[in-house]
Motif scaffolding. Sequence first.
Motif, PDB file in Angstrom:
ATOM      1  N   SER A 123       0.858  -1.566  -0.167  1.00  0.00           N
ATOM      2  CA  SER A 123       0.093   0.078  -0.328  1.00  0.00           C
ATOM      3  C   SER A 123       1.313   1.059  -0.189  1.00  0.00           C
ATOM      4  N   SER A 124       2.496   0.750   1.106  1.00  0.00           N
ATOM      5  CA  SER A 124       2.487   2.471   0.575  1.00  0.00           C
ATOM      6  C   SER A 124       4.261   2.641  -0.222  1.00  0.00           C
ATOM      7  N   VAL A 125       4.227   1.070  -1.044  1.00  0.00           N
ATOM      8  CA  VAL A 125       5.144   2.017  -2.128  1.00  0.00           C
ATOM      9  C   VAL A 125       3.757   1.657  -3.705  1.00  0.00           C
ATOM     10  N   GLY A 126       2.958   1.012  -3.396  1.00  0.00           N
ATOM     11  CA  GLY A 126       1.664   1.452  -4.583  1.00  0.00           C
ATOM     12  C   GLY A 126       2.167   0.419  -5.997  1.00  0.00           C
ATOM     13  N   LEU A 127       3.805   0.300  -6.618  1.00  0.00           N
ATOM     14  CA  LEU A 127       4.303  -0.827  -7.173  1.00  0.00           C
ATOM     15  C   LEU A 127       3.853   0.445  -8.404  1.00  0.00           C
ATOM     16  N   GLY A 128       3.601   1.698  -8.432  1.00  0.00           N
ATOM     17  CA  GLY A 128       3.440   2.444  -9.694  1.00  0.00           C
ATOM     18  C   GLY A 128       2.150   2.934  -9.711  1.00  0.00           C
ATOM     19  N   THR A 129       1.329   2.189  -9.510  1.00  0.00           N
ATOM     20  CA  THR A 129      -0.707   1.924  -9.561  1.00  0.00           C
ATOM     21  C   THR A 129      -1.288   2.457  -8.688  1.00  0.00           C
ATOM     22  N   ALA A 196       2.083  -1.266  10.299  1.00  0.00           N
ATOM     23  CA  ALA A 196       3.264  -0.929  10.463  1.00  0.00           C
ATOM     24  C   ALA A 196       4.415  -1.389   9.036  1.00  0.00           C
ATOM     25  N   GLY A 197       3.474  -1.714   8.556  1.00  0.00           N
ATOM     26  CA  GLY A 197       3.719  -2.339   6.998  1.00  0.00           C
ATOM     27  C   GLY A 197       3.965  -1.190   5.914  1.00  0.00           C
ATOM     28  N   THR A 198       2.756  -0.473   6.290  1.00  0.00           N
ATOM     29  CA  THR A 198       2.741   0.851   5.512  1.00  0.00           C
ATOM     30  C   THR A 198       3.630   1.977   6.107  1.00  0.00           C
ATOM     31  N   ALA A 199       4.381   2.070   7.650  1.00  0.00           N
ATOM     32  CA  ALA A 199       5.738   2.782   8.154  1.00  0.00           C
ATOM     33  C   ALA A 199       6.757   1.944   7.384  1.00  0.00           C
ATOM     34  N   ILE A 200       7.431   0.255   7.401  1.00  0.00           N
ATOM     35  CA  ILE A 200       8.193   0.149   6.917  1.00  0.00           C
ATOM     36  C   ILE A 200       8.255   0.667   5.014  1.00  0.00           C
ATOM     37  N   GLY A 201       7.715   0.586   4.231  1.00  0.00           N
ATOM     38  CA  GLY A 201       7.271   0.816   2.856  1.00  0.00           C
ATOM     39  C   GLY A 201       8.230   2.466   3.300  1.00  0.00           C
ATOM     40  N   GLU A 202       7.184   3.621   3.700  1.00  0.00           N
ATOM     41  CA  GLU A 202       7.550   4.616   3.871  1.00  0.00           C
ATOM     42  C   GLU A 202       9.658   4.864   4.271  1.00  0.00           C
ATOM     43  N   LEU A 203      10.508   3.667   4.657  1.00  0.00           N
ATOM     44  CA  LEU A 203      11.455   3.785   4.609  1.00  0.00           C
ATOM     45  C   LEU A 203      12.700   3.294   3.766  1.00  0.00           C
ATOM     46  N   PRO A 205      12.829   5.563   0.559  1.00  0.00           N
ATOM     47  CA  PRO A 205      13.089   7.011   0.542  1.00  0.00           C
ATOM     48  C   PRO A 205      13.266   7.421   1.409  1.00  0.00           C
ATOM     49  N   TYR A 206      13.219   7.620   2.566  1.00  0.00           N
ATOM     50  CA  TYR A 206      13.766   8.056   3.384  1.00  0.00           C
ATOM     51  C   TYR A 206      14.934   8.035   3.545  1.00  0.00           C
ATOM     52  N   PHE A 207      15.720   6.730   3.745  1.00  0.00           N
ATOM     53  CA  PHE A 207      17.297   6.749   3.874  1.00  0.00           C
ATOM     54  C   PHE A 207      17.878   7.052   2.163  1.00  0.00           C
ATOM     55  N   MET A 208      17.463   7.164   1.376  1.00  0.00           N
ATOM     56  CA  MET A 208      17.656   7.259  -0.082  1.00  0.00           C
ATOM     57  C   MET A 208      17.825   8.949   0.207  1.00  0.00           C
ATOM     58  N   ALA A 209      16.941   9.510   0.576  1.00  0.00           N
ATOM     59  CA  ALA A 209      16.872  11.195   0.851  1.00  0.00           C
ATOM     60  C   ALA A 209      18.406  10.974   1.591  1.00  0.00           C
ATOM     61  N   ARG A 210      18.300  10.765   3.131  1.00  0.00           N
ATOM     62  CA  ARG A 210      19.447  10.365   3.757  1.00  0.00           C
ATOM     63  C   ARG A 210      20.688  10.480   3.542  1.00  0.00           C
ATOM     64  N   ALA A 211      21.069   9.353   2.559  1.00  0.00           N
ATOM     65  CA  ALA A 211      22.159   8.772   2.025  1.00  0.00           C
ATOM     66  C   ALA A 211      22.707  10.095   1.253  1.00  0.00           C
ATOM     67  N   ALA A 212      21.829  10.994   0.293  1.00  0.00           N
ATOM     68  CA  ALA A 212      22.069  11.475  -0.998  1.00  0.00           C
ATOM     69  C   ALA A 212      22.151  12.967  -0.342  1.00  0.00           C
ATOM     70  N   ARG A 213      21.444  13.476   1.451  1.00  0.00           N
ATOM     71  CA  ARG A 213      21.522  15.013   1.729  1.00  0.00           C
ATOM     72  C   ARG A 213      23.582  14.776   2.497  1.00  0.00           C
ATOM     73  N   LEU A 214      23.632  13.546   2.936  1.00  0.00           N
ATOM     74  CA  LEU A 214      24.411  13.441   3.948  1.00  0.00           C
ATOM     75  C   LEU A 214      26.201  13.000   2.646  1.00  0.00           C
ATOM     76  N   SER A 215      26.163  12.544   1.441  1.00  0.00           N
ATOM     77  CA  SER A 215      26.586  12.136   0.464  1.00  0.00           C
ATOM     78  C   SER A 215      27.461  14.056   0.191  1.00  0.00           C
ATOM     79  N   GLY A 216      26.392  14.926  -0.108  1.00  0.00           N
ATOM     80  CA  GLY A 216      26.555  16.382  -0.926  1.00  0.00           C
ATOM     81  C   GLY A 216      26.200  16.329  -2.407  1.00  0.00           C
ATOM     82  N   ALA A 217      25.439  14.843  -2.695  1.00  0.00           N
ATOM     83  CA  ALA A 217      24.862  14.723  -4.132  1.00  0.00           C
ATOM     84  C   ALA A 217      24.019  16.034  -3.777  1.00  0.00           C
ATOM     85  N   GLU A 218      23.508  16.019  -5.347  1.00  0.00           N
ATOM     86  CA  GLU A 218      22.019  16.660  -5.062  1.00  0.00           C
ATOM     87  C   GLU A 218      21.392  15.439  -6.282  1.00  0.00           C
TER      88      GLU A 218
END
Length: 238
Positions: A123-129, A196-203, A205-218
């Motif tokens: 439900s959180s991921v949506g699979l593009g649909t 709990a599954g919907t919360a796990i599905g949001e993790l 994108p959060y970690f990807m954005a956090r890694a991009a933020r910490l690496s300094g990449a845009e």
Amino acid sequence: MAENGTDCDQRRIKMSKEQHNGNFTDSSMLSERKRREREERLNIVLWKKPLVTLQYFCLETLINLKEWTIKLWRRRGVLVLVLLALAVLTALYYIEGAHQQYVRYMEKKFFWCAYWVGLGILSSVGLGTGLHTFLLYLGPHIASVTLAAYECNSVNFPEPPYPDQIICPDEETTEGSISLWAIISKVRLEACMWGAGTAIGELPPYFMARAARLSGAEPDDEEYQEFEEMLEHAETAQ
């Protein structure tokens, strides 16, 4: 004296202009370099540069394996305890005895919870649909339990066959004994696991954005860039 003051003012203005031009040039060069690097990263795909892509994939895999090995070695005590716990659980699962009824019960509950957690992740991921599993699974399940509860005037559905099949219990109940809280208590496990599954599905994108933020990449996401500009304007205002 007036001439000296005028010369000093002219030199100060000239230095400020040179400094401003230098900063402008540096920022322009930095932006241009970031743009070129972004274009180079976009071209590193398997169907355009397979060898380079596989090389970077292997290097990244080796780096991650090295980091994970170091982290596991630092926490080797916890790792040993986890392995021992898994060994004990495996032995209890395969050894026959009176405890097997509890093992089967826990196994059924585990897979039932995993099922609803998986639906929450979908439900959180949506699979593009835009798939929302509450409307397709959790909502109808709550509705069927509610209808059966008011029809049977009880929530003590025998298990099994509940939740695969809802059958009214044989026990006699008084009229009007069913309540909203009883229905909520009956479906709270499924609802909590789905949430709990919907919360796990949001993790991810959060970690990807956090890694991009910490690496300094845009990141190339336009919404992310707009958000960064909003943050810069907010810091400037403060």
